[in-house]
Design an enzyme around this catalytic site. Structure first.
Site, short mmCIF file in Angstrom:
data_model
loop_
_atom_site.label_atom_id
_atom_site.label_comp_id
_atom_site.label_asym_id
_atom_site.label_seq_id
_atom_site.Cartn_x
_atom_site.Cartn_y
_atom_site.Cartn_z
N SER A 4 0.83 -1.19 0.00
CA SER A 4 0.00 0.00 0.00
C SER A 4 0.88 1.26 0.00
O SER A 4 1.75 1.39 -0.86
CB SER A 4 -0.94 -0.05 1.21
OG SER A 4 -1.98 0.85 1.06
N HIS A 58 -7.86 -5.37 -0.43
CA HIS A 58 -6.56 -4.72 -0.25
C HIS A 58 -5.81 -5.28 0.96
O HIS A 58 -4.59 -5.43 0.94
CB HIS A 58 -6.81 -3.21 -0.10
CG HIS A 58 -5.56 -2.42 0.04
ND1 HIS A 58 -4.58 -2.39 -0.92
CD2 HIS A 58 -5.12 -1.60 1.04
CE1 HIS A 58 -3.60 -1.58 -0.53
NE2 HIS A 58 -3.90 -1.11 0.65
N ASP A 75 -8.43 -6.68 -4.83
CA ASP A 75 -8.07 -5.35 -4.32
C ASP A 75 -8.61 -4.29 -5.28
O ASP A 75 -8.13 -4.16 -6.40
CB ASP A 75 -6.54 -5.26 -4.21
CG ASP A 75 -6.06 -3.95 -3.59
OD1 ASP A 75 -6.89 -3.02 -3.42
OD2 ASP A 75 -4.87 -3.85 -3.28
#
Lengths: 204, 389
Positions: B156, B361, B328
Protein backbone atom coordinates in the site's frame (compact mmCIF):
# COMPACT_ATOMS: atom_id res chain seq x y z
CA UNK A 1 13.70 -29.93 -18.66
CA UNK A 2 12.29 -31.20 -21.95
CA UNK A 3 14.77 -32.35 -24.57
CA UNK A 4 13.85 -29.56 -26.98
CA UNK A 5 14.54 -27.07 -24.19
CA UNK A 6 18.06 -28.52 -24.05
CA UNK A 7 18.36 -27.89 -27.78
CA UNK A 8 17.20 -24.29 -27.19
CA UNK A 9 19.68 -23.85 -24.34
CA UNK A 10 22.37 -25.11 -26.71
CA UNK A 11 21.59 -22.23 -29.11
CA UNK A 12 22.08 -19.59 -26.40
CA UNK A 13 25.54 -18.29 -25.66
CA UNK A 14 26.59 -18.01 -22.01
CA UNK A 15 26.23 -14.77 -20.07
CA UNK A 16 23.67 -13.25 -22.46
CA UNK A 17 20.32 -11.56 -21.80
CA UNK A 18 17.38 -13.85 -22.50
CA UNK A 19 13.60 -13.32 -22.44
CA UNK A 20 11.61 -16.56 -22.41
CA UNK A 21 8.06 -15.81 -23.58
CA UNK A 22 5.81 -18.52 -22.18
CA UNK A 23 8.33 -19.64 -19.59
CA UNK A 24 5.98 -22.25 -18.06
CA UNK A 25 7.46 -23.83 -14.96
CA UNK A 26 10.67 -21.83 -15.43
CA UNK A 27 12.88 -24.85 -16.15
CA UNK A 28 14.71 -23.17 -19.05
CA UNK A 29 15.22 -19.95 -17.05
CA UNK A 30 16.64 -21.86 -14.13
CA UNK A 31 18.96 -23.84 -16.42
CA UNK A 32 20.19 -20.72 -18.25
CA UNK A 33 20.91 -18.90 -14.98
CA UNK A 34 22.66 -21.79 -13.25
CA UNK A 35 24.54 -23.34 -16.17
CA UNK A 36 25.13 -20.47 -18.57
CA UNK A 37 25.24 -17.46 -16.25
CA UNK A 38 22.52 -15.79 -18.32
CA UNK A 39 20.33 -12.90 -17.21
CA UNK A 40 17.22 -14.93 -18.02
CA UNK A 41 13.68 -13.63 -17.46
CA UNK A 42 10.26 -14.96 -18.26
CA UNK A 43 6.77 -13.93 -19.30
CA UNK A 44 4.00 -16.42 -18.56
CA UNK A 45 0.24 -16.28 -19.06
CA UNK A 46 -0.68 -18.93 -16.45
CA UNK A 47 -0.69 -17.24 -13.05
CA UNK A 48 -0.05 -20.49 -11.15
CA UNK A 49 3.14 -21.01 -13.13
CA UNK A 50 4.14 -17.37 -12.54
CA UNK A 51 3.68 -17.73 -8.79
CA UNK A 52 5.57 -21.02 -8.78
CA UNK A 53 8.47 -19.54 -10.75
CA UNK A 54 8.77 -16.41 -8.60
CA UNK A 55 8.56 -18.57 -5.49
CA UNK A 56 11.64 -20.33 -6.88
CA UNK A 57 13.42 -16.99 -7.14
CA UNK A 58 13.05 -16.74 -10.91
CA UNK A 59 12.18 -13.37 -12.48
CA UNK A 60 8.88 -14.03 -14.22
CA UNK A 61 6.06 -11.62 -14.92
CA UNK A 62 2.46 -12.28 -15.75
CA UNK A 63 1.76 -11.38 -19.36
CA UNK A 64 1.57 -12.73 -22.88
CA UNK A 65 3.31 -12.49 -26.24
CA UNK A 66 0.57 -10.46 -27.92
CA UNK A 67 0.30 -7.67 -25.37
CA UNK A 68 3.51 -7.36 -23.38
CA UNK A 69 6.45 -7.50 -25.81
CA UNK A 70 5.47 -4.12 -27.21
CA UNK A 71 6.49 -2.42 -23.94
CA UNK A 72 10.15 -3.42 -24.05
CA UNK A 73 12.78 -1.16 -25.63
CA UNK A 74 14.72 -2.10 -28.79
CA UNK A 75 17.59 -4.54 -28.29
CA UNK A 76 16.79 -5.13 -24.63
CA UNK A 77 17.78 -8.81 -25.00
CA UNK A 78 20.22 -10.97 -26.94
CA UNK A 79 17.67 -13.78 -27.33
CA UNK A 80 13.89 -13.85 -27.16
CA UNK A 81 12.50 -17.38 -26.91
CA UNK A 82 8.96 -18.46 -27.83
CA UNK A 83 8.37 -22.15 -27.13
CA UNK A 84 5.49 -24.06 -28.72
CA UNK A 85 3.30 -20.97 -28.60
CA UNK A 86 3.47 -19.21 -31.98
CA UNK A 87 0.42 -21.12 -33.24
CA UNK A 88 -1.64 -19.90 -30.27
CA UNK A 89 -0.94 -16.16 -30.36
CA UNK A 90 -3.38 -13.64 -31.83
CA UNK A 91 -0.96 -12.11 -34.34
CA UNK A 92 2.02 -14.36 -35.04
CA UNK A 93 3.67 -12.02 -37.55
CA UNK A 94 3.51 -9.07 -35.15
CA UNK A 95 4.83 -11.22 -32.28
CA UNK A 96 7.83 -12.24 -34.44
CA UNK A 97 8.45 -8.60 -35.32
CA UNK A 98 8.40 -7.64 -31.65
CA UNK A 99 10.70 -10.53 -30.74
CA UNK A 100 13.26 -9.41 -33.31
CA UNK A 101 12.88 -5.78 -32.30
CA UNK A 102 13.58 -6.30 -28.62
CA UNK A 103 16.04 -9.16 -29.19
CA UNK A 104 18.94 -9.64 -31.58
CA UNK A 105 17.98 -13.28 -32.04
CA UNK A 106 14.65 -15.06 -31.85
CA UNK A 107 14.32 -18.73 -30.98
CA UNK A 108 10.93 -20.07 -32.04
CA UNK A 109 9.49 -23.55 -31.74
CA UNK A 110 6.06 -24.62 -32.97
CA UNK A 111 4.19 -27.82 -33.83
CA UNK A 112 4.42 -28.55 -37.54
CA UNK A 113 1.02 -28.74 -39.23
CA UNK A 114 2.69 -30.27 -42.30
CA UNK A 115 3.38 -33.58 -40.55
CA UNK A 116 2.35 -36.58 -42.66
CA UNK A 117 -0.10 -37.91 -40.09
CA UNK A 118 -2.10 -34.68 -40.19
CA UNK A 119 -2.08 -34.59 -43.99
CA UNK A 120 -3.17 -38.22 -44.09
CA UNK A 121 -6.05 -37.78 -41.65
CA UNK A 122 -7.42 -34.79 -43.50
CA UNK A 123 -7.09 -36.61 -46.83
CA UNK A 124 -8.55 -39.93 -45.70
CA UNK A 125 -11.20 -38.82 -43.21
CA UNK A 126 -12.01 -35.36 -44.45
CA UNK A 127 -12.08 -34.10 -40.86
CA UNK A 128 -9.83 -31.85 -38.81
CA UNK A 129 -6.82 -33.94 -37.76
CA UNK A 130 -6.44 -35.08 -34.15
CA UNK A 131 -3.05 -36.31 -32.98
CA UNK A 132 -1.08 -36.33 -29.75
CA UNK A 133 0.37 -32.92 -30.73
CA UNK A 134 -2.90 -31.47 -32.05
CA UNK A 135 -5.10 -33.01 -29.42
CA UNK A 136 -7.99 -30.56 -28.93
CA UNK A 137 -11.05 -30.45 -31.20
CA UNK A 138 -11.30 -27.50 -33.59
CA UNK A 139 -13.95 -25.69 -31.50
CA UNK A 140 -11.85 -25.79 -28.34
CA UNK A 141 -8.32 -25.45 -29.59
CA UNK A 142 -6.17 -22.50 -28.50
CA UNK A 143 -4.08 -23.14 -31.64
CA UNK A 144 -5.70 -20.56 -33.86
CA UNK A 145 -2.75 -20.04 -36.22
CA UNK A 146 -1.29 -23.41 -37.17
CA UNK A 147 1.39 -23.43 -39.85
CA UNK A 148 3.82 -25.78 -41.56
CA UNK A 149 7.59 -25.52 -41.60
CA UNK A 150 7.41 -24.31 -45.22
CA UNK A 151 4.83 -21.66 -44.29
CA UNK A 152 7.09 -20.41 -41.56
CA UNK A 153 10.09 -20.23 -43.89
CA UNK A 154 8.05 -18.18 -46.35
CA UNK A 155 7.07 -15.74 -43.59
CA UNK A 156 10.71 -15.40 -42.53
CA UNK A 157 11.70 -14.66 -46.14
CA UNK A 158 8.90 -12.09 -46.56
CA UNK A 159 9.84 -10.38 -43.31
CA UNK A 160 13.54 -10.41 -44.08
CA UNK A 161 14.67 -12.64 -41.21
CA UNK A 162 17.79 -14.75 -41.57
CA UNK A 163 17.34 -18.39 -40.56
CA UNK A 164 20.57 -19.05 -38.78
CA UNK A 165 19.70 -22.55 -37.67
CA UNK A 166 16.70 -24.87 -37.92
CA UNK A 167 15.85 -28.37 -36.82
CA UNK A 168 12.92 -30.74 -36.75
CA UNK A 169 12.13 -32.25 -33.40
CA UNK A 170 9.78 -35.03 -32.41
CA UNK A 171 7.12 -34.68 -29.75
CA UNK A 172 9.43 -35.77 -26.93
CA UNK A 173 11.92 -33.12 -28.01
CA UNK A 174 14.40 -35.54 -29.52
CA UNK A 175 16.10 -34.08 -32.55
CA UNK A 176 14.72 -35.72 -35.70
CA UNK A 177 17.12 -36.95 -38.38
CA UNK A 178 15.83 -34.62 -41.13
CA UNK A 179 18.70 -32.18 -41.16
CA UNK A 180 19.34 -31.73 -44.85
CA UNK A 181 15.95 -31.67 -46.52
CA UNK A 182 13.45 -29.10 -45.35
CA UNK A 183 10.72 -30.89 -47.36
CA UNK A 184 11.35 -34.17 -45.51
CA UNK A 185 11.44 -32.28 -42.22
CA UNK A 186 8.10 -30.71 -43.13
CA UNK A 187 6.69 -34.20 -43.70
CA UNK A 188 8.22 -36.02 -40.75
CA UNK A 189 9.00 -33.38 -38.11
CA UNK A 190 6.40 -33.06 -35.34
CA UNK A 191 7.89 -29.86 -33.95
CA UNK A 192 10.13 -27.26 -35.61
CA UNK A 193 12.81 -25.17 -33.93
CA UNK A 194 14.27 -22.04 -35.51
CA UNK A 195 17.04 -19.61 -34.60
CA UNK A 196 16.39 -16.34 -36.44
CA UNK A 197 18.23 -13.08 -36.59
CA UNK A 198 17.60 -9.71 -38.13
CA UNK A 199 19.52 -8.93 -41.32
CA UNK A 200 21.39 -6.17 -39.48
CA UNK A 201 22.55 -8.49 -36.71
CA UNK A 202 25.97 -9.74 -37.79
CA UNK A 203 26.41 -13.48 -37.93
CA UNK A 204 28.77 -14.80 -35.29
CA UNK B 1 -0.23 18.84 26.51
CA UNK B 2 -2.83 16.20 26.25
CA UNK B 3 -2.39 14.09 29.34
CA UNK B 4 -5.36 11.88 28.57
CA UNK B 5 -3.60 10.24 25.65
CA UNK B 6 -0.83 7.80 26.62
CA UNK B 7 0.48 7.93 23.03
CA UNK B 8 2.03 11.34 23.60
CA UNK B 9 4.13 10.26 26.57
CA UNK B 10 5.40 7.00 25.13
CA UNK B 11 9.09 6.81 24.24
CA UNK B 12 10.33 4.99 21.15
CA UNK B 13 13.75 3.82 20.00
CA UNK B 14 14.94 6.63 17.74
CA UNK B 15 17.86 8.66 16.35
CA UNK B 16 17.78 12.46 16.28
CA UNK B 17 19.21 14.27 13.27
CA UNK B 18 19.82 17.89 14.32
CA UNK B 19 20.46 19.06 10.73
CA UNK B 20 17.04 17.74 9.71
CA UNK B 21 15.74 17.51 6.17
CA UNK B 22 15.07 19.75 3.18
CA UNK B 23 11.47 18.90 2.24
CA UNK B 24 9.97 18.84 -1.27
CA UNK B 25 7.76 21.81 -0.31
CA UNK B 26 10.88 23.92 0.27
CA UNK B 27 10.67 23.93 4.06
CA UNK B 28 13.72 22.89 6.03
CA UNK B 29 12.54 20.68 8.89
CA UNK B 30 15.02 20.44 11.77
CA UNK B 31 15.66 18.62 13.95
CA UNK B 32 14.18 15.35 12.71
CA UNK B 33 13.69 12.33 14.95
CA UNK B 34 13.47 8.94 13.22
CA UNK B 35 11.90 6.15 15.29
CA UNK B 36 12.49 2.55 14.29
CA UNK B 37 12.66 -1.11 15.25
CA UNK B 38 15.14 -3.72 14.05
CA UNK B 39 15.01 -7.51 14.03
CA UNK B 40 17.78 -10.03 13.38
CA UNK B 41 21.47 -9.28 13.12
CA UNK B 42 23.30 -7.05 10.68
CA UNK B 43 26.03 -9.08 8.96
CA UNK B 44 29.67 -7.90 9.31
CA UNK B 45 29.58 -6.88 5.63
CA UNK B 46 26.33 -4.96 6.34
CA UNK B 47 24.77 -6.51 3.24
CA UNK B 48 21.75 -8.39 4.63
CA UNK B 49 19.47 -5.48 5.56
CA UNK B 50 15.83 -5.45 4.47
CA UNK B 51 13.79 -2.30 4.98
CA UNK B 52 10.08 -2.90 5.56
CA UNK B 53 7.95 0.18 4.84
CA UNK B 54 4.65 0.49 6.67
CA UNK B 55 1.30 1.64 5.31
CA UNK B 56 -0.83 4.70 6.19
CA UNK B 57 -1.83 3.67 9.70
CA UNK B 58 1.00 1.21 10.39
CA UNK B 59 4.12 1.86 12.41
CA UNK B 60 7.58 0.48 13.14
CA UNK B 61 6.24 -2.28 15.41
CA UNK B 62 6.16 -4.75 12.54
CA UNK B 63 6.94 -7.89 14.52
CA UNK B 64 6.65 -7.13 18.21
CA UNK B 65 3.69 -6.19 20.36
CA UNK B 66 2.30 -2.73 19.87
CA UNK B 67 3.22 -0.57 22.89
CA UNK B 68 -0.24 1.06 23.02
CA UNK B 69 -2.64 -1.70 22.08
CA UNK B 70 -0.58 -4.73 23.12
CA UNK B 71 -1.61 -6.42 19.87
CA UNK B 72 0.96 -8.48 17.92
CA UNK B 73 3.04 -6.70 15.27
CA UNK B 74 1.15 -5.81 12.09
CA UNK B 75 3.26 -8.19 9.98
CA UNK B 76 4.24 -10.64 12.67
CA UNK B 77 3.16 -13.49 10.44
CA UNK B 78 5.65 -12.38 7.76
CA UNK B 79 8.69 -11.08 9.68
CA UNK B 80 10.47 -13.33 12.17
CA UNK B 81 12.74 -16.35 12.59
CA UNK B 82 12.03 -18.88 9.82
CA UNK B 83 9.23 -16.73 8.37
CA UNK B 84 9.19 -15.49 4.74
CA UNK B 85 11.17 -12.38 5.74
CA UNK B 86 13.52 -14.50 7.80
CA UNK B 87 15.20 -12.68 10.68
CA UNK B 88 17.55 -15.64 11.17
CA UNK B 89 19.04 -14.60 7.85
CA UNK B 90 18.19 -10.98 7.30
CA UNK B 91 18.46 -7.78 9.35
CA UNK B 92 15.03 -6.19 9.17
CA UNK B 93 14.51 -2.48 9.75
CA UNK B 94 11.11 -0.81 10.07
CA UNK B 95 10.86 2.95 10.45
CA UNK B 96 7.93 5.10 11.54
CA UNK B 97 7.24 7.42 8.59
CA UNK B 98 7.88 11.14 8.68
CA UNK B 99 4.61 12.77 9.71
CA UNK B 100 3.69 9.74 11.80
CA UNK B 101 2.81 9.62 15.47
CA UNK B 102 4.97 6.83 16.88
CA UNK B 103 8.20 8.68 17.56
CA UNK B 104 9.28 10.02 14.18
CA UNK B 105 8.85 13.77 13.78
CA UNK B 106 5.26 14.59 12.87
CA UNK B 107 2.40 16.95 13.66
CA UNK B 108 2.35 15.86 17.32
CA UNK B 109 6.06 16.61 17.79
CA UNK B 110 6.94 19.75 19.69
CA UNK B 111 8.39 22.80 17.99
CA UNK B 112 9.95 25.84 19.63
CA UNK B 113 8.06 29.07 19.05
CA UNK B 114 9.79 32.45 18.65
CA UNK B 115 9.09 33.28 22.29
CA UNK B 116 10.87 30.09 23.38
CA UNK B 117 7.71 28.19 24.32
CA UNK B 118 7.04 24.70 22.97
CA UNK B 119 3.88 23.42 21.39
CA UNK B 120 2.93 20.67 18.94
CA UNK B 121 3.17 21.42 15.23
CA UNK B 122 -0.45 20.46 14.65
CA UNK B 123 -1.76 21.59 11.28
CA UNK B 124 1.28 23.89 10.90
CA UNK B 125 3.37 20.79 10.19
CA UNK B 126 4.67 21.25 6.65
CA UNK B 127 3.14 19.29 3.77
CA UNK B 128 5.31 16.26 3.16
CA UNK B 129 5.65 13.82 0.28
CA UNK B 130 6.36 10.11 0.05
CA UNK B 131 9.86 11.13 -1.10
CA UNK B 132 10.33 13.15 2.10
CA UNK B 133 9.43 10.01 4.09
CA UNK B 134 12.03 8.07 2.13
CA UNK B 135 14.67 10.76 2.69
CA UNK B 136 14.06 10.52 6.44
CA UNK B 137 14.43 6.73 6.25
CA UNK B 138 17.62 7.19 4.26
CA UNK B 139 19.09 9.31 7.07
CA UNK B 140 18.70 6.39 9.46
CA UNK B 141 19.90 3.73 7.02
CA UNK B 142 23.03 5.78 6.30
CA UNK B 143 23.47 6.36 10.04
CA UNK B 144 23.52 2.57 10.47
CA UNK B 145 26.41 2.38 8.00
CA UNK B 146 24.39 0.46 5.41
CA UNK B 147 25.43 1.37 1.86
CA UNK B 148 23.01 -0.91 0.08
CA UNK B 149 19.75 -2.47 1.21
CA UNK B 150 19.30 -6.06 0.09
CA UNK B 151 15.60 -5.32 -0.29
CA UNK B 152 12.97 -2.69 0.33
CA UNK B 153 9.52 -4.22 0.91
CA UNK B 154 6.17 -2.58 1.54
CA UNK B 155 2.45 -2.77 0.87
CA UNK B 156 0.00 0.00 0.00
CA UNK B 157 1.61 3.33 1.03
CA UNK B 158 4.63 1.20 1.97
CA UNK B 159 4.79 0.18 -1.68
CA UNK B 160 4.86 3.84 -2.71
CA UNK B 161 7.90 4.26 -0.45
CA UNK B 162 9.51 1.21 -2.09
CA UNK B 163 9.11 2.83 -5.52
CA UNK B 164 10.39 6.16 -4.25
CA UNK B 165 13.46 4.46 -2.77
CA UNK B 166 14.21 2.90 -6.18
CA UNK B 167 13.76 6.26 -7.91
CA UNK B 168 15.70 8.36 -5.38
CA UNK B 169 18.50 5.99 -4.28
CA UNK B 170 18.70 3.50 -7.18
CA UNK B 171 22.19 2.26 -6.34
CA UNK B 172 21.21 1.48 -2.77
CA UNK B 173 18.31 -0.90 -3.45
CA UNK B 174 19.29 -4.37 -4.69
CA UNK B 175 15.74 -5.74 -4.74
CA UNK B 176 12.33 -4.12 -4.38
CA UNK B 177 8.91 -5.52 -3.56
CA UNK B 178 6.10 -3.02 -4.15
CA UNK B 179 2.95 -4.80 -2.94
CA UNK B 180 -0.71 -3.83 -3.45
CA UNK B 181 0.34 -0.39 -4.59
CA UNK B 182 0.34 1.94 -7.56
CA UNK B 183 2.76 4.36 -9.25
CA UNK B 184 0.27 7.16 -8.54
CA UNK B 185 -2.63 7.77 -6.19
CA UNK B 186 -5.83 7.47 -8.21
CA UNK B 187 -8.66 10.01 -8.26
CA UNK B 188 -10.87 7.46 -6.48
CA UNK B 189 -8.34 7.05 -3.70
CA UNK B 190 -7.91 10.80 -3.31
CA UNK B 191 -11.70 11.01 -3.09
CA UNK B 192 -11.82 8.46 -0.26
CA UNK B 193 -9.06 10.32 1.58
CA UNK B 194 -10.99 13.55 1.23
CA UNK B 195 -14.07 12.00 2.85
CA UNK B 196 -11.85 10.79 5.71
CA UNK B 197 -10.43 14.25 6.20
CA UNK B 198 -13.83 15.95 6.07
CA UNK B 199 -15.04 13.58 8.78
CA UNK B 200 -12.20 14.80 11.02
CA UNK B 201 -12.78 18.48 10.18
CA UNK B 202 -16.50 18.09 10.98
CA UNK B 203 -15.83 16.85 14.52
CA UNK B 204 -16.48 19.71 17.01
CA UNK B 205 -13.56 18.39 19.07
CA UNK B 206 -11.23 19.03 16.14
CA UNK B 207 -10.86 22.68 17.25
CA UNK B 208 -9.20 23.72 14.01
CA UNK B 209 -6.47 21.16 14.57
CA UNK B 210 -5.42 22.54 18.00
CA UNK B 211 -7.34 19.93 19.97
CA UNK B 212 -4.50 19.45 22.46
CA UNK B 213 -5.28 22.91 23.87
CA UNK B 214 -8.69 21.64 24.99
CA UNK B 215 -7.34 18.29 26.17
CA UNK B 216 -9.51 16.57 23.59
CA UNK B 217 -9.13 14.52 20.45
CA UNK B 218 -11.51 14.47 17.46
CA UNK B 219 -12.26 10.84 18.23
CA UNK B 220 -15.58 10.69 16.44
CA UNK B 221 -14.29 12.21 13.23
CA UNK B 222 -11.17 10.08 13.22
CA UNK B 223 -13.21 6.95 13.92
CA UNK B 224 -15.57 7.70 11.01
CA UNK B 225 -12.52 8.28 8.80
CA UNK B 226 -11.16 4.90 9.82
CA UNK B 227 -14.51 3.13 9.35
CA UNK B 228 -14.90 4.49 5.84
CA UNK B 229 -11.29 3.70 4.92
CA UNK B 230 -11.60 0.22 6.39
CA UNK B 231 -14.40 -0.63 3.94
CA UNK B 232 -12.04 0.20 1.08
CA UNK B 233 -9.47 -2.25 2.48
CA UNK B 234 -11.92 -5.17 2.20
CA UNK B 235 -14.05 -6.58 -0.58
CA UNK B 236 -17.70 -7.39 -0.98
CA UNK B 237 -16.86 -11.09 -0.91
CA UNK B 238 -14.84 -10.71 2.30
CA UNK B 239 -17.57 -8.68 4.01
CA UNK B 240 -20.21 -11.22 2.97
CA UNK B 241 -18.10 -14.13 4.16
CA UNK B 242 -17.27 -12.51 7.52
CA UNK B 243 -20.60 -10.88 8.38
CA UNK B 244 -23.24 -11.48 5.75
CA UNK B 245 -26.51 -9.89 6.88
CA UNK B 246 -26.19 -11.23 10.42
CA UNK B 247 -27.66 -9.11 13.19
CA UNK B 248 -26.32 -8.96 16.71
CA UNK B 249 -28.60 -10.78 19.15
CA UNK B 250 -28.28 -8.16 21.88
CA UNK B 251 -29.68 -4.84 20.66
CA UNK B 252 -27.02 -2.23 20.08
CA UNK B 253 -27.05 1.15 21.63
CA UNK B 254 -28.63 2.89 18.67
CA UNK B 255 -29.79 6.48 18.50
CA UNK B 256 -33.29 5.31 19.32
CA UNK B 257 -33.42 2.15 21.42
CA UNK B 258 -36.34 -0.05 22.39
CA UNK B 259 -38.50 -2.47 20.42
CA UNK B 260 -39.36 -1.41 16.88
CA UNK B 261 -36.84 1.40 16.98
CA UNK B 262 -35.06 2.40 13.79
CA UNK B 263 -31.62 1.49 15.14
CA UNK B 264 -32.72 -0.99 17.77
CA UNK B 265 -30.55 -3.75 16.45
CA UNK B 266 -27.17 -3.70 14.84
CA UNK B 267 -25.79 -5.57 11.86
CA UNK B 268 -22.56 -7.35 12.67
CA UNK B 269 -20.75 -5.41 9.98
CA UNK B 270 -21.75 -2.16 11.72
CA UNK B 271 -20.50 -3.42 15.04
CA UNK B 272 -17.23 -4.49 13.46
CA UNK B 273 -16.64 -1.11 11.85
CA UNK B 274 -17.43 0.74 15.09
CA UNK B 275 -14.91 -1.43 16.88
CA UNK B 276 -12.32 -0.69 14.19
CA UNK B 277 -12.98 3.02 14.55
CA UNK B 278 -12.86 3.15 18.33
CA UNK B 279 -9.64 1.14 18.69
CA UNK B 280 -7.96 3.24 16.01
CA UNK B 281 -8.44 6.59 17.75
CA UNK B 282 -6.61 5.30 20.82
CA UNK B 283 -3.40 4.81 18.87
CA UNK B 284 -3.42 7.34 16.04
CA UNK B 285 -3.18 11.11 15.85
CA UNK B 286 -5.72 12.97 13.70
CA UNK B 287 -3.20 15.51 12.40
CA UNK B 288 -0.87 12.68 11.41
CA UNK B 289 -3.76 11.10 9.53
CA UNK B 290 -4.28 14.36 7.62
CA UNK B 291 -0.58 14.84 6.89
CA UNK B 292 0.01 11.29 5.67
CA UNK B 293 -3.15 10.97 3.58
CA UNK B 294 -2.14 14.22 1.85
CA UNK B 295 1.32 12.82 1.12
CA UNK B 296 -0.32 9.79 -0.50
CA UNK B 297 -2.57 12.04 -2.59
CA UNK B 298 0.46 13.91 -3.93
CA UNK B 299 2.21 10.69 -4.93
CA UNK B 300 2.64 10.44 -8.69
CA UNK B 301 5.94 9.00 -9.89
CA UNK B 302 5.30 10.03 -13.49
CA UNK B 303 4.46 13.63 -12.63
CA UNK B 304 7.78 13.96 -10.83
CA UNK B 305 9.44 13.09 -14.16
CA UNK B 306 7.54 15.02 -16.85
CA UNK B 307 4.71 12.49 -17.00
CA UNK B 308 6.98 9.58 -17.92
CA UNK B 309 6.49 6.84 -15.35
CA UNK B 310 9.47 4.84 -16.58
CA UNK B 311 12.01 7.68 -16.44
CA UNK B 312 12.75 7.42 -12.71
CA UNK B 313 13.80 3.81 -13.35
CA UNK B 314 16.04 4.48 -16.36
CA UNK B 315 19.17 2.35 -16.06
CA UNK B 316 17.96 0.67 -12.86
CA UNK B 317 19.72 -2.52 -11.81
CA UNK B 318 17.24 -3.26 -9.03
CA UNK B 319 15.33 -6.58 -9.17
CA UNK B 320 11.62 -5.84 -8.84
CA UNK B 321 8.80 -8.07 -7.67
CA UNK B 322 5.39 -6.45 -8.08
CA UNK B 323 2.53 -8.17 -6.28
CA UNK B 324 -1.17 -7.36 -6.53
CA UNK B 325 -4.30 -9.09 -5.24
CA UNK B 326 -7.21 -10.05 -7.48
CA UNK B 327 -9.93 -8.57 -5.23
CA UNK B 328 -8.07 -5.35 -4.32
CA UNK B 329 -10.16 -2.52 -5.73
CA UNK B 330 -8.25 0.24 -3.90
CA UNK B 331 -4.95 -0.58 -5.62
CA UNK B 332 -6.16 -2.84 -8.44
CA UNK B 333 -4.01 -5.13 -10.56
CA UNK B 334 -4.52 -2.79 -13.53
CA UNK B 335 -2.44 -0.14 -11.73
CA UNK B 336 0.24 -2.67 -10.80
CA UNK B 337 0.36 -3.67 -14.45
CA UNK B 338 0.98 -0.04 -15.46
CA UNK B 339 3.96 -0.11 -13.13
CA UNK B 340 5.18 -3.42 -14.57
CA UNK B 341 4.99 -2.01 -18.10
CA UNK B 342 6.80 1.17 -17.11
CA UNK B 343 9.58 -1.03 -15.78
CA UNK B 344 9.51 -3.13 -18.97
CA UNK B 345 10.13 0.06 -20.93
CA UNK B 346 13.54 0.39 -19.29
CA UNK B 347 14.15 -3.39 -19.52
CA UNK B 348 14.23 -3.67 -15.74
CA UNK B 349 14.31 -7.08 -14.09
CA UNK B 350 10.65 -7.49 -13.12
CA UNK B 351 8.60 -10.24 -11.60
CA UNK B 352 4.86 -9.56 -11.50
CA UNK B 353 2.37 -11.75 -9.68
CA UNK B 354 -1.32 -11.30 -9.02
CA UNK B 355 -2.31 -13.37 -5.99
CA UNK B 356 -5.79 -14.85 -6.21
CA UNK B 357 -7.62 -13.74 -3.06
CA UNK B 358 -11.09 -12.54 -2.08
CA UNK B 359 -9.80 -10.51 0.89
CA UNK B 360 -9.38 -7.18 -0.89
CA UNK B 361 -6.56 -4.72 -0.25
CA UNK B 362 -5.94 -6.05 3.26
CA UNK B 363 -4.92 -9.43 1.80
CA UNK B 364 -1.26 -8.41 2.08
CA UNK B 365 -1.63 -8.46 5.88
CA UNK B 366 -3.50 -11.76 6.00
CA UNK B 367 -2.89 -15.45 5.52
CA UNK B 368 -2.28 -16.04 1.80
CA UNK B 369 0.05 -19.04 1.27
CA UNK B 370 0.91 -18.12 -2.34
CA UNK B 371 1.83 -14.62 -1.20
CA UNK B 372 4.13 -15.99 1.53
CA UNK B 373 5.80 -18.32 -0.95
CA UNK B 374 6.31 -15.50 -3.42
CA UNK B 375 7.94 -13.22 -0.84
CA UNK B 376 10.16 -15.97 0.52
CA UNK B 377 11.21 -17.16 -2.95
CA UNK B 378 11.89 -13.71 -4.33
CA UNK B 379 14.00 -12.71 -1.32
CA UNK B 380 15.96 -15.98 -1.46
CA UNK B 381 16.57 -15.45 -5.17
CA UNK B 382 17.66 -11.85 -4.52
CA UNK B 383 20.03 -12.97 -1.76
CA UNK B 384 21.51 -15.57 -4.10
CA UNK B 385 22.05 -13.01 -6.86
CA UNK B 386 23.52 -10.57 -4.36
CA UNK B 387 25.99 -13.27 -3.33
CA UNK B 388 24.69 -13.57 0.23
CA UNK B 389 24.87 -17.13 1.53
Amino acid sequence: MRLDQRLIAGMIRPRTRVLDVGSGDGALLDYLFRNSGCDARGIEIDMREVTRSVAHGLPVMHGDADHDLVHYPDNAFDYVVLQRTLQAVERPREVLRQMLRIGRYAIVSFPNFGHWRLRMQLLMRGRMPMTSVWSTPWYDTPNIHPCTILDFLTLCRDEGYVVQQWMAVDEDGERAPWRRSIRLANLFGEQALFLLRRKDTPHK
Amino acid sequence: MDQTNPATTLSHQHVSFPDGLQLDCGFHLAPVDVAYRTYGTLSPARDNAILVCHALTGDQYVADPHPLTGKPGWWGRMVGPGLPIDTDRFFVICINVLGGCMGTTGPRSLRVNEDGTEEPWGTDFPAITIRDMVRAQHLLVAHMGIDRLLAVVGGSMGGMQVLEWCATYPEQVFAAMPIATSPFHSAQNIAFNEVSRQAIFADPQWHGGRYWECNEIPARGLAVARMMAHITYLSEAALTRKFGRRVRTTPGRGAAGGPGALFGEMFEVESYLRHQGSTFVRRFDANSYLTITRAMDYFDLGAEHDGDMSRPFQGTRTRFCIISFSSDWLFPTSQARLLARALNQVAANVSFVEIDSDKGHDAFLLDEPDFDRTIRGFLCGAAEHAGIG
